[in-house]
Scaffold this active site. Sequence first.
Site, PDB file in Angstrom:
ATOM      1  N   TYR A  51       0.788  -1.278   0.015  1.00  0.00           N
ATOM      2  CA  TYR A  51      -0.149  -0.065  -0.046  1.00  0.00           C
ATOM      3  C   TYR A  51       0.990   1.381  -0.139  1.00  0.00           C
ATOM      4  O   TYR A  51       0.208   2.402  -0.192  1.00  0.00           O
ATOM      5  CB  TYR A  51      -0.860  -0.157   1.175  1.00  0.00           C
ATOM      6  N   LYS A 103       3.249 -16.025   3.494  1.00  0.00           N
ATOM      7  CA  LYS A 103       3.743 -16.602   2.415  1.00  0.00           C
ATOM      8  C   LYS A 103       5.269 -16.848   2.006  1.00  0.00           C
ATOM      9  O   LYS A 103       5.760 -16.438   1.242  1.00  0.00           O
ATOM     10  CB  LYS A 103       3.099 -15.812   0.917  1.00  0.00           C
ATOM     11  N   ASP A 160      -2.694 -18.849   1.520  1.00  0.00           N
ATOM     12  CA  ASP A 160      -3.907 -19.499   0.647  1.00  0.00           C
ATOM     13  C   ASP A 160      -4.437 -20.365   1.575  1.00  0.00           C
ATOM     14  O   ASP A 160      -5.483 -20.729   1.414  1.00  0.00           O
ATOM     15  CB  ASP A 160      -3.175 -19.960  -0.787  1.00  0.00           C
ATOM     16  N   ASP A 165      -6.102  -7.204   4.022  1.00  0.00           N
ATOM     17  CA  ASP A 165      -7.149  -6.891   3.241  1.00  0.00           C
ATOM     18  C   ASP A 165      -7.993  -7.786   2.713  1.00  0.00           C
ATOM     19  O   ASP A 165      -9.309  -7.910   2.763  1.00  0.00           O
ATOM     20  CB  ASP A 165      -6.832  -5.995   2.098  1.00  0.00           C
ATOM     21  N   ASP A 213     -12.295  -9.614   4.227  1.00  0.00           N
ATOM     22  CA  ASP A 213     -13.713  -9.394   3.415  1.00  0.00           C
ATOM     23  C   ASP A 213     -13.897 -10.993   3.596  1.00  0.00           C
ATOM     24  O   ASP A 213     -15.454 -11.220   3.902  1.00  0.00           O
ATOM     25  CB  ASP A 213     -13.220  -9.097   1.886  1.00  0.00           C
TER      26      ASP A 213
HETATM   27  C1  IPM Z   1     -10.708  -1.822   3.365  1.00  0.00           C
HETATM   28  C2  IPM Z   1     -10.859  -1.102   1.944  1.00  0.00           C
HETATM   29  C3  IPM Z   1      -9.735  -0.377   1.519  1.00  0.00           C
HETATM   30  C4  IPM Z   1      -8.319  -0.986   1.696  1.00  0.00           C
HETATM   31  C5  IPM Z   1      -9.814   0.375   0.037  1.00  0.00           C
HETATM   32  C6  IPM Z   1     -11.408   1.015   0.059  1.00  0.00           C
HETATM   33  C7  IPM Z   1      -8.834   1.406  -0.051  1.00  0.00           C
HETATM   34  O1  IPM Z   1     -10.906  -2.400   0.951  1.00  0.00           O
HETATM   35  O2  IPM Z   1     -10.623  -0.933   4.146  1.00  0.00           O
HETATM   36  O3  IPM Z   1     -10.436  -2.872   3.442  1.00  0.00           O
HETATM   37  O4  IPM Z   1      -7.908  -1.785   0.615  1.00  0.00           O
HETATM   38  O5  IPM Z   1      -7.865  -1.093   2.865  1.00  0.00           O
HETATM   39 MN    MN Z   2     -10.965  -4.265   1.991  1.00  0.00          MN
END
Ligand code: IPM
Ligand code: MN
Length: 359
Positions: free
Chosen positions: A137, A189, A223, A247, A251
Amino acid sequence: MSSYKIAVLPGDGTGPEVIAEGVKVLEAAGSTFGFTLDMSNYDFGGDRYLRTGEVLPDSAVDELRSVDAIYLGAIGHPDVKPGVLEKGILLKLRFELDQYINLRPVKLYPNVETPIKDKGPEDIDFVVVRENTAGLYTGIGGISRKGTPHEVAIQQMVYTRDEVERCLRYAFEYTRRRNKTNTLTLCGKTNVLTYVYDLWERAFHEIGESDYPDVKRDYAHVDAITMWMVKNPEWFDVIVTGNMFGDIITDLGAMVQGGMGIAAGGNINPHGTSMFEPIGGSAPKYTGQGVINPLACICAGQMMLDHLGETEAAAKVESAVIGFLSEGTLKGLGADHIREAGLSTSKIGDAVAERITAG
Ligand code: IPM
Ligand code: MN
């Protein structure tokens, strides 16, 4: 009476709707537990950018540096090129305020449907500590020979020893404090990313052995961890990982805990200003319909109260959320399906706030 200065950034799309419910709940907590929240609104986001060309001026960053915490709705606007607002607001705040930890609990609450077969709240309760300001990032890299068949694109995964170390130390401390199975899993990894994750792995064992011998150390490749988060989520207590992997797996974690409608996170600077937000995006196509579950935003508010030291109020917010869910209105539904349950964004905010003021 304690008073906290909170900067509220409702942001784009459905952000303002969920923030309104979060603020309602925070105010209920304040009046019940005897503290005040001095909240100021900032309208940074897509609409302001389209109107004025301004994303997030440095003067605003300095103002935000001085508050006790930031409460953020969502960033992302369909008429703004992807990246402008995400980088210009969300990532800029994370970097400038040195919020080097992204804390993301993955907890399944009762009566929320998880897509994972035969798993319940007793199986799904872990926390991901994501490094939040470095790695892929940093924006280090570049493109040359653009538009030709020989185009080169480079994006660097950059970590210094101290960036890795401060994240790991936070994770060890957090694991200790959480005191569940006292196990910290490093997600990396090391079989391919033999520079960056070698550094993480060495630091992990060195620090663990010398300063946290009471915390059990475990390791999983990124993974493989996605398989185990689905197959055996009960194995995990705290997972620590770099920015990009964090990240991605959070999710997945959000889905495991029932959906974006319930998943909250904190961007933490343990020595500065932290920022709390629901993990889900701005969901622009649902704007104004009252169909987004505000529980994620309410839970982000709960994390903020905990961070401010209002631990009793934070615990009450969580028990109000659990109490509301225990009524079973979302039973058989994921957290993102409030419409099917005959609920709305504001009805859920009201129900949680009432449970708090009712004592
Ligand atoms: C998160 C989001 C952000 C990230 C994006 C929107 C920049 O996906 O907070 O996880 O990648 O960190
Ligand atoms: Mn995210």
